[in-house]
Design a protein around this motif. Sequence first.
Motif, PDB file in Angstrom:
ATOM      1  N   CYS A 110       0.852  -1.188   0.000  1.00 28.63           N
ATOM      2  CA  CYS A 110       0.000   0.000   0.000  1.00 28.63           C
ATOM      3  C   CYS A 110       0.891   1.243   0.000  1.00 28.63           C
ATOM      4  O   CYS A 110       1.604   1.508   0.972  1.00 28.63           O
ATOM      5  CB  CYS A 110      -0.922   0.004   1.221  1.00 28.63           C
ATOM      6  N   LEU A 113       0.210   4.317   0.449  1.00 32.42           N
ATOM      7  CA  LEU A 113      -0.042   5.284   1.521  1.00 32.42           C
ATOM      8  C   LEU A 113       0.589   4.811   2.838  1.00 32.42           C
ATOM      9  O   LEU A 113       1.098   5.609   3.628  1.00 32.42           O
ATOM     10  CB  LEU A 113      -1.549   5.496   1.689  1.00 32.42           C
ATOM     11  N   PRO A 169      -3.809   5.218  -1.513  1.00 34.81           N
ATOM     12  CA  PRO A 169      -4.013   3.982  -0.741  1.00 34.81           C
ATOM     13  C   PRO A 169      -4.543   2.873  -1.634  1.00 34.81           C
ATOM     14  O   PRO A 169      -5.272   3.133  -2.590  1.00 34.81           O
ATOM     15  CB  PRO A 169      -5.067   4.388   0.299  1.00 34.81           C
ATOM     16  N   THR A 170      -4.157   1.651  -1.331  1.00 33.53           N
ATOM     17  CA  THR A 170      -4.717   0.492  -2.057  1.00 33.53           C
ATOM     18  C   THR A 170      -5.304  -0.460  -1.010  1.00 33.53           C
ATOM     19  O   THR A 170      -4.657  -1.445  -0.636  1.00 33.53           O
ATOM     20  CB  THR A 170      -3.628  -0.222  -2.875  1.00 33.53           C
ATOM     21  N   PRO A 171      -6.488  -0.156  -0.515  1.00 32.15           N
ATOM     22  CA  PRO A 171      -7.042  -0.969   0.568  1.00 32.15           C
ATOM     23  C   PRO A 171      -7.262  -2.424   0.151  1.00 32.15           C
ATOM     24  O   PRO A 171      -7.691  -2.692  -0.968  1.00 32.15           O
ATOM     25  CB  PRO A 171      -8.376  -0.287   0.898  1.00 32.15           C
ATOM     26  N   ALA A 193      -4.119  -6.504   4.157  1.00 31.38           N
ATOM     27  CA  ALA A 193      -3.181  -5.411   4.458  1.00 31.38           C
ATOM     28  C   ALA A 193      -3.795  -4.445   5.463  1.00 31.38           C
ATOM     29  O   ALA A 193      -3.139  -4.023   6.416  1.00 31.38           O
ATOM     30  CB  ALA A 193      -2.803  -4.685   3.187  1.00 31.38           C
ATOM     31  N   CYS A 194      -5.055  -4.112   5.280  1.00 26.69           N
ATOM     32  CA  CYS A 194      -5.676  -3.120   6.164  1.00 26.69           C
ATOM     33  C   CYS A 194      -5.869  -3.695   7.568  1.00 26.69           C
ATOM     34  O   CYS A 194      -5.741  -2.969   8.559  1.00 26.69           O
ATOM     35  CB  CYS A 194      -7.017  -2.657   5.617  1.00 26.69           C
ATOM     36  N   CYS A 196      -2.879  -3.086   9.502  1.00 26.91           N
ATOM     37  CA  CYS A 196      -2.274  -1.760   9.356  1.00 26.91           C
ATOM     38  C   CYS A 196      -2.501  -0.911  10.602  1.00 26.91           C
ATOM     39  O   CYS A 196      -3.629  -0.771  11.083  1.00 26.91           O
ATOM     40  CB  CYS A 196      -2.889  -1.076   8.133  1.00 26.91           C
ATOM     41  N   LYS A 222      -4.774   2.827  10.284  1.00 24.91           N
ATOM     42  CA  LYS A 222      -6.198   2.888   9.908  1.00 24.91           C
ATOM     43  C   LYS A 222      -6.829   4.206  10.348  1.00 24.91           C
ATOM     44  O   LYS A 222      -7.617   4.787   9.635  1.00 24.91           O
ATOM     45  CB  LYS A 222      -6.955   1.718  10.531  1.00 24.91           C
ATOM     46  N   CYS A 277      -6.150   6.869   7.856  1.00 27.34           N
ATOM     47  CA  CYS A 277      -6.283   6.555   6.439  1.00 27.34           C
ATOM     48  C   CYS A 277      -7.657   6.941   5.899  1.00 27.34           C
ATOM     49  O   CYS A 277      -8.678   6.467   6.396  1.00 27.34           O
ATOM     50  CB  CYS A 277      -6.050   5.057   6.233  1.00 27.34           C
ATOM     51  N   ALA A 317      -8.930   6.078   3.045  1.00 26.49           N
ATOM     52  CA  ALA A 317      -9.556   4.963   2.325  1.00 26.49           C
ATOM     53  C   ALA A 317     -10.221   3.989   3.279  1.00 26.49           C
ATOM     54  O   ALA A 317     -11.146   3.290   2.918  1.00 26.49           O
ATOM     55  CB  ALA A 317      -8.500   4.226   1.511  1.00 26.49           C
ATOM     56  N   PHE A 318      -9.727   3.940   4.464  1.00 24.94           N
ATOM     57  CA  PHE A 318     -10.265   2.945   5.382  1.00 24.94           C
ATOM     58  C   PHE A 318     -11.684   3.273   5.819  1.00 24.94           C
ATOM     59  O   PHE A 318     -12.441   2.420   6.207  1.00 24.94           O
ATOM     60  CB  PHE A 318      -9.360   2.821   6.605  1.00 24.94           C
TER      61      PHE A 318
HETATM   62  S1  SF4 Z   1      -5.612   1.145   6.184  1.00 18.74           S
HETATM   63 FE1  SF4 Z   1      -5.111   2.624   4.552  1.00 18.74          FE
HETATM   64  S2  SF4 Z   1      -2.907   2.922   4.723  1.00 18.74           S
HETATM   65 FE2  SF4 Z   1      -3.391   1.058   5.821  1.00 18.74          FE
HETATM   66  S3  SF4 Z   1      -3.133  -0.576   4.319  1.00 18.74           S
HETATM   67 FE3  SF4 Z   1      -5.294  -0.013   4.299  1.00 18.74          FE
HETATM   68  S4  SF4 Z   1      -5.442   1.503   2.640  1.00 18.74           S
HETATM   69 FE4  SF4 Z   1      -3.275   1.339   3.189  1.00 18.74          FE
END
Ligand code: SF4
Length: 421
Positions: A46, A48, A266-268, A272-273, A276, A279, A282, A284-285
């Motif tokens: 990701c 971001l 961001p590539t949610p 991965a999220c 992370c 969050k 972010c 995108a989250f």
């Molecule tokens: S929460 Fe946001 S920064 Fe973290 S992996 Fe997901 S998209 Fe990426």
Amino acid sequence: MKKKNSAAAAPPAGPNLFGEAPPPAPAKKDGLLAFSYSKMSLYEECPLKYKFKYIDKIKEEPKFYFAFGSAIHAALEFLYSVRNPPFPTLDEVCEAFRREWNLKSYLEKGYRTQQKSDDDYQKGLLMLKAYYEHNRARFAPPFLVEYATDVEVDGLLVRTISDRIEHLGGGEITIIDYKTGKDVRREPAQLYMYQKITELDPRLKEKIAETYGTRVNSVRIRELLYYHVPSNKEYTFARADDKEIGNFWERVLGVADSIRGLKFDPTPAERACSWCDYKALCPAFFGGHRHAPQPQFTAPGNIEVLVDRYGRLKEKMQEIQAELDKVAEDIGRSAKSGGEYAGNAFTASVSKSQKWAFPNREAVLGVLNQFDLYQKALDVTVAGLGRLLDSPDLAPDARQKLLEQAVRKTAVDIKIVKKGE
Ligand code: SF4
């Protein structure tokens, strides 16, 4: 969590966290971009997340598996940091592990409880003991240990750290990378990075001359080896061919260009999220809306009052749980398996089954190490060990040793139904 809150409340000076203004160029002096395998894989996971970590420099929460891995690495580094034998004794290696382990509290290492940290400490000692016994006959001074190097190539300053390097003669080397997780995954990108950078590193030729008194024209990887410390298994990979390395390097340059171009969208993705730590920062989250509302971290009301209330409820819950266990035990003693019993307000169906229990956890870890059974147990839980014992594939001597640590217990399952429901 505190760190994330404070970061959210007070972003670094200059550009904000969501890229409304361009962040400072992520470059080293002389225009070189600091790069590594782990930076690349984070960017690919990701962009971001990469920005939060390497450009905004917001620290992630500590991870216990990293703390465990670095303590094992430190102990092995100590073991092999000898120019001339004798090698350190097992006790000295364990002491090096203990020193590293005690540098941080269990919370700083990322454990939730002291107990879990203590369990892993014991696991680490057993692992080192097994490693020492398994390898002591072939201890020999290595060429290099924990060798860190920064190599300039194509506008990048690429860092690699090799756990151990052996020189096989004539400039040919083997790189050994210790793995301390549950299993070993072949990570071609990591192997390619080692190969590309090590063979370009001018310092290695000098080191060979210094150490062995012979000059070589080039350094060439013969093989790369992952050493899985929990199982004492070695996974060897032959050097990659030029085409593989060429394709990999195109990929590296593509990632580097994106970083230089400040592409940090961001590539949610679920996995991965879920791991992370960013969050809360972010966009995108939160449903993909750039300015979506941020979660509330401050508890409503007075935090001190809530803490006391939480503590009292916890105490009450423990008391009730202890009482519940005691009554269940009494029912188990009086009831027959498969029996149905009625009180005034409730009815109960009782079933009993035999389960394994393992009172001496340390001894069980010793057996798993001895017979290389970590992978098979999957997890050192009672259920995992029980499945292992019941497995027809288990070698008879390993079964015998495990049985010496096991006791059969009667588990009682009580299903309760309220009358009239
Ligand atoms: S929460 Fe946001 S920064 Fe973290 S992996 Fe997901 S998209 Fe990426």
